[in-house]
Design an enzyme around this catalytic site. Structure first.
Site, PDB file in Angstrom:
ATOM      1  N   ASN A 135       1.403  -0.895  -0.280  1.00 31.75           N
ATOM      2  CA  ASN A 135       0.141  -0.227   0.151  1.00 31.75           C
ATOM      3  C   ASN A 135       0.764   1.635   0.133  1.00 31.75           C
ATOM      4  OD1 ASN A 135       1.022  -0.145   2.605  1.00 31.75           O
ATOM      5  ND2 ASN A 135      -1.032  -0.095   3.488  1.00 31.75           N
ATOM      6  N   HIS A 137       3.187   2.009   2.132  1.00 31.57           N
ATOM      7  CA  HIS A 137       4.496   2.340   3.588  1.00 31.57           C
ATOM      8  C   HIS A 137       5.462   2.510   3.991  1.00 31.57           C
ATOM      9  CE1 HIS A 137       3.786  -1.808   5.284  1.00 31.57           C
ATOM     10  NE2 HIS A 137       4.464  -1.519   5.160  1.00 31.57           N
TER      11      HIS A 137
END
Length: 252
Positions: A135, A137
């Protein structure tokens, strides 16, 4: 931003490992930022192999890790403190007192307020190694990320918990929180090297290289840094290779 696309994960380890070895040899008192997870394992193995072959001296190197799970003691097999000892520190001559991994037990709330100051007192991180989540991060800075954040306690999102469940006996054992350097902490490093391998990272890498800066993709914050090298395998770069005409070992 410099992009290097190589054949596979082992090649990532060789390319990035050489960067770190050269940096340590050039500056024996260098301050390094380390990451955990599966992505840097081949890099750390390269560093171990080099130490055994060439006796590169790590005795004056100082290191700071990105993050640690809350609730796991340093001796827990899935803690990042244990990971670093097992995958690197126990196999080179770095002094354990020179290695720093965020504290995830005890007075960790107090500790997080001190971590950035510890880094500053050490002279700042010269090279920060990063992985990236599916995602986007970096560290455990989940979307939507605060680009002005320093080291603190963060909640892990469901996708990250699921991705990390492979390291535990069950998903219920995966911690739901972590201590992590913030985005601002990461961007304070003088140089950043981000690595990624596998198809699961394709979208994150495409966003990092070609996307707009957005806190929905925390990795895009690296576009604001003036010295970033991204080293990925052809699977992680699949979308870039398909749409941008980038080839293996091409720099951008």
């Amino acid at each position: 931003m410099k992009l290097i696309v190589v054949e596979n994960k082992n090649e990532i380890g060789k390319v990035v490992g050489k960067m770190f070895v050269n940096a340590v040899q050039a500056n024996p008192k260098i301050v390094l930022g380390f990451a955990t997870g599966s992505s840097p394992e081949t890099t750390y193995q390269y560093l171990i192999d080099d130490y055994q072959r060439n006796n590169t001296d790590w005795s004056n190197v100082v290191s700071f890790n990105l993050d640690e799970y809350i609730g796991l003691e340093p001796t827990h097999p899935q803690s990042y403190h244990y990971f670093m000892n097992d995958k690197l520190f126990n196999h080179i001559n770095i002094k354990k007192e020179n290695t720093h991994v965020p504290q995830g037990t005890g007075d960790y709330v107090v500790f997080v307020k001190q971590y950035d100051e510890m880094i500053k007192k050490a002279g700042g991180i010269d090279i920060q190694l990063l992985g990236v989540g599916t995602n986007g991060h970096v560290g455990f800075n989940e979307p939507p990320a605060d680009f002005n954040s320093l080291t603190g306690v963060v909640d892990l999102v469901e996708s990250t918990i699921k991705a990390n469940a492979r390291f535990f006996d069950s998903i219920d054992q995966v911690p739901k929180q972590a201590v992590s350097m913030g985005i601002k902490s990461i961007l304070n490093a003088k140089k950043i090297i981000l690595i990624a391998d596998g198809h699961a990272k394709t979208q994150a890498i495409k966003q990092l290289i070609e996307g707009e800066i957005s806190n929905e993709w925390p990795c895009t914050s690296l576009q604001m840094h003036n010295d970033v090298t991204v080293v990925v395998d052809k699977e992680a770069a699949a979308e870039l290779l398909r749409t941008s005409g980038i080839t293996l070992n091409e720099n951008k």
